[in-house]
Motif scaffolding. Sequence first.
Motif, PDB file in Angstrom:
ATOM      1  N   ARG A  33       0.830  -1.209   0.000  1.00  0.00           N
ATOM      2  CA  ARG A  33       0.000   0.000   0.000  1.00  0.00           C
ATOM      3  C   ARG A  33       0.861   1.255   0.000  1.00  0.00           C
ATOM      4  O   ARG A  33       0.570   2.228  -0.674  1.00  0.00           O
ATOM      5  CB  ARG A  33      -0.914  -0.018   1.225  1.00  0.00           C
ATOM      6  CG  ARG A  33      -1.832   1.201   1.340  1.00  0.00           C
ATOM      7  CD  ARG A  33      -2.579   1.161   2.662  1.00  0.00           C
ATOM      8  NE  ARG A  33      -3.384   2.361   2.811  1.00  0.00           N
ATOM      9  CZ  ARG A  33      -4.641   2.471   2.414  1.00  0.00           C
ATOM     10  NH1 ARG A  33      -5.225   1.455   1.820  1.00  0.00           N
ATOM     11  NH2 ARG A  33      -5.313   3.596   2.603  1.00  0.00           N
ATOM     12  N   VAL A  34       1.963   1.203   0.770  1.00  0.00           N
ATOM     13  CA  VAL A  34       2.885   2.345   0.832  1.00  0.00           C
ATOM     14  C   VAL A  34       3.666   2.470  -0.473  1.00  0.00           C
ATOM     15  O   VAL A  34       3.789   3.554  -1.046  1.00  0.00           O
ATOM     16  CB  VAL A  34       3.856   2.174   2.018  1.00  0.00           C
ATOM     17  CG1 VAL A  34       4.910   3.280   2.003  1.00  0.00           C
ATOM     18  CG2 VAL A  34       3.085   2.173   3.338  1.00  0.00           C
ATOM     19  N   GLN A  35       4.169   1.359  -0.974  1.00  0.00           N
ATOM     20  CA  GLN A  35       5.045   1.388  -2.138  1.00  0.00           C
ATOM     21  C   GLN A  35       4.314   1.704  -3.440  1.00  0.00           C
ATOM     22  O   GLN A  35       4.861   2.359  -4.326  1.00  0.00           O
ATOM     23  CB  GLN A  35       5.770   0.049  -2.278  1.00  0.00           C
ATOM     24  CG  GLN A  35       6.841  -0.169  -1.227  1.00  0.00           C
ATOM     25  CD  GLN A  35       7.916   0.891  -1.297  1.00  0.00           C
ATOM     26  OE1 GLN A  35       7.840   1.925  -0.625  1.00  0.00           O
ATOM     27  NE2 GLN A  35       8.912   0.672  -2.140  1.00  0.00           N
ATOM     28  N   ARG A  36       3.077   1.248  -3.580  1.00  0.00           N
ATOM     29  CA  ARG A  36       2.383   1.458  -4.841  1.00  0.00           C
ATOM     30  C   ARG A  36       1.935   2.892  -5.045  1.00  0.00           C
ATOM     31  O   ARG A  36       1.388   3.246  -6.079  1.00  0.00           O
ATOM     32  CB  ARG A  36       1.187   0.507  -4.942  1.00  0.00           C
ATOM     33  CG  ARG A  36       1.609  -0.895  -5.299  1.00  0.00           C
ATOM     34  CD  ARG A  36       0.426  -1.814  -5.441  1.00  0.00           C
ATOM     35  NE  ARG A  36       0.754  -3.110  -4.887  1.00  0.00           N
ATOM     36  CZ  ARG A  36      -0.078  -3.821  -4.137  1.00  0.00           C
ATOM     37  NH1 ARG A  36      -1.261  -3.371  -3.855  1.00  0.00           N
ATOM     38  NH2 ARG A  36       0.300  -4.994  -3.684  1.00  0.00           N
ATOM     39  N   GLY A  37       2.158   3.744  -4.025  1.00  0.00           N
ATOM     40  CA  GLY A  37       1.854   5.152  -4.207  1.00  0.00           C
ATOM     41  C   GLY A  37       2.789   5.814  -5.204  1.00  0.00           C
ATOM     42  O   GLY A  37       2.449   6.834  -5.809  1.00  0.00           O
ATOM     43  N   HIS A  38       3.989   5.242  -5.396  1.00  0.00           N
ATOM     44  CA  HIS A  38       4.945   5.870  -6.321  1.00  0.00           C
ATOM     45  C   HIS A  38       5.636   4.858  -7.243  1.00  0.00           C
ATOM     46  O   HIS A  38       6.382   5.251  -8.137  1.00  0.00           O
ATOM     47  CB  HIS A  38       6.013   6.646  -5.536  1.00  0.00           C
ATOM     48  CG  HIS A  38       6.798   5.794  -4.583  1.00  0.00           C
ATOM     49  ND1 HIS A  38       6.308   5.387  -3.358  1.00  0.00           N
ATOM     50  CD2 HIS A  38       8.034   5.263  -4.667  1.00  0.00           C
ATOM     51  CE1 HIS A  38       7.219   4.664  -2.745  1.00  0.00           C
ATOM     52  NE2 HIS A  38       8.272   4.561  -3.515  1.00  0.00           N
TER      53      HIS A  38
END
Length: 302
Positions: A168-173
């Motif tokens: 969830r954190v990583q797929r933001g960028h």
Amino acid sequence: MGTSRSKLILMVGVLGISASAILVRFSQAPSGVLAVYRLGWTVLLLLPVVLLRYRAELKRVTRRDVLLCAASGVCLAVHFLAWFESLRLTSVSVSTVLVSTEVIFTALGFALFLRGRIPRLGVAAILLAFGGSAVLALSGGAEAGALSGNLLALAAAVASALYTLIGRVQRGHLSTAVYTFLTYLACFVTLVVLTAGSGTPLVGWGARELFMGLALAVLCTLLGHSLFSWCLKYLSPSYVSAAKLCEPVFSTLAAIPLFHEVPTPLQLIGGVVVLGSVLLYTRAERPETVDKPSSQRIRREE
């Protein structure tokens, strides 16, 4: 893309992941070896796509991204090891239902670590899910070590939830392709180290087990969870999450003629309670997630 076609593709994905438990049961290799084969094939199949289409993004990946993807891969490796071993010890129906509580553990982690908010109905669904899980975990079974298998399935659900939260954190960028490739690569390396470190040989299990790993990679990973990610572009997250609950049902139905595993009445009650609570949670979450961008949605990608 029409909604009807999207739903049809979603059902293909459900059938793909439903084959996972059956293939693991048919495999005669140790859990670690089968997991290594699955992730090895997955990385090998993704490698040319990432190198040809996402090379520029790969070059921009930071050290923090690599570390978080590595942590995500470790969690995914623990998920595979725990769940595959669970299927050796307990019934397909109980194991697949318990591992589906990953959605509930993800919600708890989202609230605890990412400052998310769980709606009141969601809290009730979580409590109901834990009650049903307790019934299933203590339901026993005909096989020795059933309780250990049930607990391993819950551990697999927790590990999968941690994997999802990091994603969830990583797929933001990061694109889905780059994130999953780095995570799958880290998972593969972790599985190799843990399995070889335990003294289990990685080779010599025959072409049949290599084919099982390939089938898991293609059916369950690429034609399973990858299709779920694609469907999120056209269908609501709650609809996709609800569709995934068909996996334990399909797997259980397949296990009856293949392995002669008929769920007991207590297991049926516990399974209905757990699946019903997970479905209730997806409905409770819908007003807050249906209109959010994809980077803000909780997704499951085993």
